[in-house]
Design a protein around this motif. Structure first.
Motif, PDB file in Angstrom:
ATOM      1  N   VAL A  66       0.822  -1.202   0.000  1.00 25.55           N
ATOM      2  CA  VAL A  66       0.000   0.000   0.000  1.00 25.55           C
ATOM      3  C   VAL A  66       0.860   1.258   0.000  1.00 25.55           C
ATOM      4  O   VAL A  66       0.561   2.222  -0.690  1.00 25.55           O
ATOM      5  CB  VAL A  66      -0.963   0.001   1.210  1.00 25.55           C
ATOM      6  CG1 VAL A  66      -1.720   1.302   1.306  1.00 25.55           C
ATOM      7  CG2 VAL A  66      -1.931  -1.168   1.098  1.00 25.55           C
ATOM      8  N   PHE A  67       1.924   1.235   0.766  1.00 23.56           N
ATOM      9  CA  PHE A  67       2.813   2.388   0.873  1.00 23.56           C
ATOM     10  C   PHE A  67       4.153   2.029   0.257  1.00 23.56           C
ATOM     11  O   PHE A  67       5.078   1.638   0.967  1.00 23.56           O
ATOM     12  CB  PHE A  67       2.983   2.816   2.331  1.00 23.56           C
ATOM     13  CG  PHE A  67       1.682   3.065   3.031  1.00 23.56           C
ATOM     14  CD1 PHE A  67       0.930   4.182   2.729  1.00 23.56           C
ATOM     15  CD2 PHE A  67       1.200   2.177   3.964  1.00 23.56           C
ATOM     16  CE1 PHE A  67      -0.271   4.423   3.366  1.00 23.56           C
ATOM     17  CE2 PHE A  67      -0.005   2.410   4.610  1.00 23.56           C
ATOM     18  CZ  PHE A  67      -0.746   3.527   4.305  1.00 23.56           C
ATOM     19  N   GLY A  68       4.267   2.175  -1.060  1.00 25.39           N
ATOM     20  CA  GLY A  68       5.478   1.805  -1.782  1.00 25.39           C
ATOM     21  C   GLY A  68       6.738   2.455  -1.246  1.00 25.39           C
ATOM     22  O   GLY A  68       7.758   1.776  -1.061  1.00 25.39           O
ATOM     23  N   PRO A  69       6.718   3.758  -0.950  1.00 27.40           N
ATOM     24  CA  PRO A  69       7.929   4.387  -0.408  1.00 27.40           C
ATOM     25  C   PRO A  69       8.347   3.790   0.940  1.00 27.40           C
ATOM     26  O   PRO A  69       9.516   3.790   1.282  1.00 27.40           O
ATOM     27  CB  PRO A  69       7.538   5.854  -0.247  1.00 27.40           C
ATOM     28  CG  PRO A  69       6.430   6.067  -1.212  1.00 27.40           C
ATOM     29  CD  PRO A  69       5.691   4.758  -1.257  1.00 27.40           C
ATOM     30  N   PHE A  70       7.379   3.256   1.687  1.00 31.34           N
ATOM     31  CA  PHE A  70       7.701   2.647   2.973  1.00 31.34           C
ATOM     32  C   PHE A  70       8.598   1.438   2.783  1.00 31.34           C
ATOM     33  O   PHE A  70       9.517   1.203   3.570  1.00 31.34           O
ATOM     34  CB  PHE A  70       6.420   2.242   3.710  1.00 31.34           C
ATOM     35  CG  PHE A  70       6.685   1.561   5.023  1.00 31.34           C
ATOM     36  CD1 PHE A  70       7.035   2.304   6.131  1.00 31.34           C
ATOM     37  CD2 PHE A  70       6.600   0.196   5.142  1.00 31.34           C
ATOM     38  CE1 PHE A  70       7.295   1.686   7.340  1.00 31.34           C
ATOM     39  CE2 PHE A  70       6.854  -0.429   6.336  1.00 31.34           C
ATOM     40  CZ  PHE A  70       7.204   0.315   7.447  1.00 31.34           C
ATOM     41  N   ALA A  71       8.363   0.649   1.730  1.00 23.57           N
ATOM     42  CA  ALA A  71       9.176  -0.538   1.482  1.00 23.57           C
ATOM     43  C   ALA A  71      10.623  -0.140   1.218  1.00 23.57           C
ATOM     44  O   ALA A  71      11.549  -0.757   1.744  1.00 23.57           O
ATOM     45  CB  ALA A  71       8.608  -1.324   0.310  1.00 23.57           C
ATOM     46  N   ALA A  72      10.826   0.912   0.425  1.00 22.72           N
ATOM     47  CA  ALA A  72      12.185   1.377   0.143  1.00 22.72           C
ATOM     48  C   ALA A  72      12.841   1.926   1.414  1.00 22.72           C
ATOM     49  O   ALA A  72      14.029   1.676   1.673  1.00 22.72           O
ATOM     50  CB  ALA A  72      12.157   2.434  -0.948  1.00 22.72           C
ATOM     51  N   TYR A  73      12.065   2.645   2.215  1.00 23.37           N
ATOM     52  CA  TYR A  73      12.583   3.203   3.468  1.00 23.37           C
ATOM     53  C   TYR A  73      12.972   2.083   4.428  1.00 23.37           C
ATOM     54  O   TYR A  73      14.018   2.122   5.068  1.00 23.37           O
ATOM     55  CB  TYR A  73      11.518   4.107   4.085  1.00 23.37           C
ATOM     56  CG  TYR A  73      11.881   4.685   5.432  1.00 23.37           C
ATOM     57  CD1 TYR A  73      12.971   5.519   5.573  1.00 23.37           C
ATOM     58  CD2 TYR A  73      11.113   4.393   6.546  1.00 23.37           C
ATOM     59  CE1 TYR A  73      13.298   6.053   6.812  1.00 23.37           C
ATOM     60  CE2 TYR A  73      11.429   4.929   7.783  1.00 23.37           C
ATOM     61  CZ  TYR A  73      12.521   5.750   7.905  1.00 23.37           C
ATOM     62  OH  TYR A  73      12.836   6.280   9.122  1.00 23.37           O
ATOM     63  N   ARG A  74      12.144   1.066   4.518  1.00 21.30           N
ATOM     64  CA  ARG A  74      12.424  -0.065   5.407  1.00 21.30           C
ATOM     65  C   ARG A  74      13.656  -0.830   4.936  1.00 21.30           C
ATOM     66  O   ARG A  74      14.479  -1.259   5.742  1.00 21.30           O
ATOM     67  CB  ARG A  74      11.200  -0.989   5.465  1.00 21.30           C
ATOM     68  CG  ARG A  74      11.285  -2.018   6.558  1.00 21.30           C
ATOM     69  CD  ARG A  74       9.957  -2.689   6.792  1.00 21.30           C
ATOM     70  NE  ARG A  74       9.470  -3.429   5.680  1.00 21.30           N
ATOM     71  CZ  ARG A  74       9.762  -4.714   5.454  1.00 21.30           C
ATOM     72  NH1 ARG A  74      10.523  -5.366   6.275  1.00 21.30           N
ATOM     73  NH2 ARG A  74       9.261  -5.328   4.415  1.00 21.30           N
ATOM     74  N   ALA A  75      13.815  -0.985   3.607  1.00 15.95           N
ATOM     75  CA  ALA A  75      14.984  -1.682   3.073  1.00 15.95           C
ATOM     76  C   ALA A  75      16.265  -0.900   3.359  1.00 15.95           C
ATOM     77  O   ALA A  75      17.289  -1.471   3.737  1.00 15.95           O
ATOM     78  CB  ALA A  75      14.819  -1.898   1.579  1.00 15.95           C
ATOM     79  N   ALA A  76      16.204   0.428   3.207  1.00 12.15           N
ATOM     80  CA  ALA A  76      17.380   1.253   3.501  1.00 12.15           C
ATOM     81  C   ALA A  76      17.725   1.190   4.986  1.00 12.15           C
ATOM     82  O   ALA A  76      18.907   1.140   5.358  1.00 12.15           O
ATOM     83  CB  ALA A  76      17.121   2.694   3.075  1.00 12.15           C
ATOM     84  N   ALA A  77      16.723   1.172   5.830  1.00 11.41           N
ATOM     85  CA  ALA A  77      16.958   1.074   7.275  1.00 11.41           C
ATOM     86  C   ALA A  77      17.565  -0.275   7.627  1.00 11.41           C
ATOM     87  O   ALA A  77      18.451  -0.363   8.483  1.00 11.41           O
ATOM     88  CB  ALA A  77      15.651   1.292   8.031  1.00 11.41           C
ATOM     89  N   ALA A  78      17.115  -1.337   6.973  1.00 12.15           N
ATOM     90  CA  ALA A  78      17.658  -2.668   7.237  1.00 12.15           C
ATOM     91  C   ALA A  78      19.133  -2.738   6.843  1.00 12.15           C
ATOM     92  O   ALA A  78      19.944  -3.351   7.544  1.00 12.15           O
ATOM     93  CB  ALA A  78      16.855  -3.721   6.482  1.00 12.15           C
ATOM     94  N   ARG A  79      19.493  -2.107   5.722  1.00 11.55           N
ATOM     95  CA  ARG A  79      20.903  -2.094   5.304  1.00 11.55           C
ATOM     96  C   ARG A  79      21.765  -1.341   6.312  1.00 11.55           C
ATOM     97  O   ARG A  79      22.939  -1.654   6.493  1.00 11.55           O
ATOM     98  CB  ARG A  79      21.044  -1.468   3.923  1.00 11.55           C
ATOM     99  CG  ARG A  79      20.620  -2.380   2.801  1.00 11.55           C
ATOM    100  CD  ARG A  79      21.018  -1.836   1.443  1.00 11.55           C
ATOM    101  NE  ARG A  79      20.382  -0.560   1.128  1.00 11.55           N
ATOM    102  CZ  ARG A  79      19.194  -0.425   0.555  1.00 11.55           C
ATOM    103  NH1 ARG A  79      18.504  -1.503   0.228  1.00 11.55           N
ATOM    104  NH2 ARG A  79      18.693   0.771   0.302  1.00 11.55           N
ATOM    105  N   ALA A  80      21.175  -0.350   6.978  1.00 10.21           N
ATOM    106  CA  ALA A  80      21.905   0.429   7.977  1.00 10.21           C
ATOM    107  C   ALA A  80      21.859  -0.219   9.362  1.00 10.21           C
ATOM    108  O   ALA A  80      22.415   0.320  10.316  1.00 10.21           O
ATOM    109  CB  ALA A  80      21.331   1.843   8.047  1.00 10.21           C
ATOM    110  N   GLY A  81      21.182  -1.358   9.476  1.00  9.92           N
ATOM    111  CA  GLY A  81      21.118  -2.067  10.749  1.00  9.92           C
ATOM    112  C   GLY A  81      20.018  -1.587  11.676  1.00  9.92           C
ATOM    113  O   GLY A  81      20.042  -1.874  12.864  1.00  9.92           O
ATOM    114  N   ARG A  82      19.045  -0.843  11.145  1.00 12.33           N
ATOM    115  CA  ARG A  82      17.927  -0.375  11.955  1.00 12.33           C
ATOM    116  C   ARG A  82      16.662  -1.123  11.554  1.00 12.33           C
ATOM    117  O   ARG A  82      16.567  -1.666  10.469  1.00 12.33           O
ATOM    118  CB  ARG A  82      17.702   1.127  11.739  1.00 12.33           C
ATOM    119  CG  ARG A  82      18.864   1.979  12.111  1.00 12.33           C
ATOM    120  CD  ARG A  82      18.531   3.462  11.997  1.00 12.33           C
ATOM    121  NE  ARG A  82      17.764   3.820  10.833  1.00 12.33           N
ATOM    122  CZ  ARG A  82      18.280   4.250   9.676  1.00 12.33           C
ATOM    123  NH1 ARG A  82      19.571   4.336   9.537  1.00 12.33           N
ATOM    124  NH2 ARG A  82      17.500   4.580   8.674  1.00 12.33           N
ATOM    125  N   SER A  83      15.681  -1.107  12.441  1.00  8.46           N
ATOM    126  CA  SER A  83      14.373  -1.666  12.096  1.00  8.46           C
ATOM    127  C   SER A  83      13.326  -0.569  12.263  1.00  8.46           C
ATOM    128  O   SER A  83      13.440   0.289  13.138  1.00  8.46           O
ATOM    129  CB  SER A  83      14.033  -2.874  12.967  1.00  8.46           C
ATOM    130  OG  SER A  83      13.896  -2.478  14.304  1.00  8.46           O
TER     131      SER A  83
END
Length: 100
Positions: A66-83
């Motif tokens: 539903v929130f496409g930008p959220f998926a990209a934001y979550r993926a970038a956070a995961a690469r940085a070690g955040r959830s």
């Protein structure tokens, strides 16, 4: 009077749908998963553990779709070690009408 549909999200329908062969054999991964799920251990996992995880996975999938930008934001956070937590809003129980 028809409802206003100008603000609704519209999904484009492809001009031609892809052909699906109903007689084609399932993939190896699908067959292996089905075979594992039919074992006593797979049944145990399904009944005692996986049903608890399913709503969480469903919520993540819904948020990503539903929130496409959220998926990209979550993926970038995961690469940085955040959830990134998802806040699930539910109605208050016992709330009176008109109470704020």
């Amino acid at each position: 009077m028809e409802p206003d549909t100008s603000t609704r999200h519209s999904r484009e329908v492809p001009a031609r749908l892809a052909h699906v062969d109903p007689t084609r054999r399932c993939s190896f991964v699908t067959r292996a998963f089905a075979a594992f799920a039919a074992t006593p251990f797979g049944n145990f996992l399904s009944r005692n553990l996986l049903w608890k995880i399913d709503p969480v996975l469903l919520l993540w999938t819904l948020a990503d779709r539903v929130f496409g930008p959220f998926a990209a934001y979550r993926a970038a956070a995961a690469r940085a070690g955040r959830s990134i937590p998802i806040v699930r809003l539910t109605p208050r129980t016992g709330a009176h009408k008109g109470a704020a």
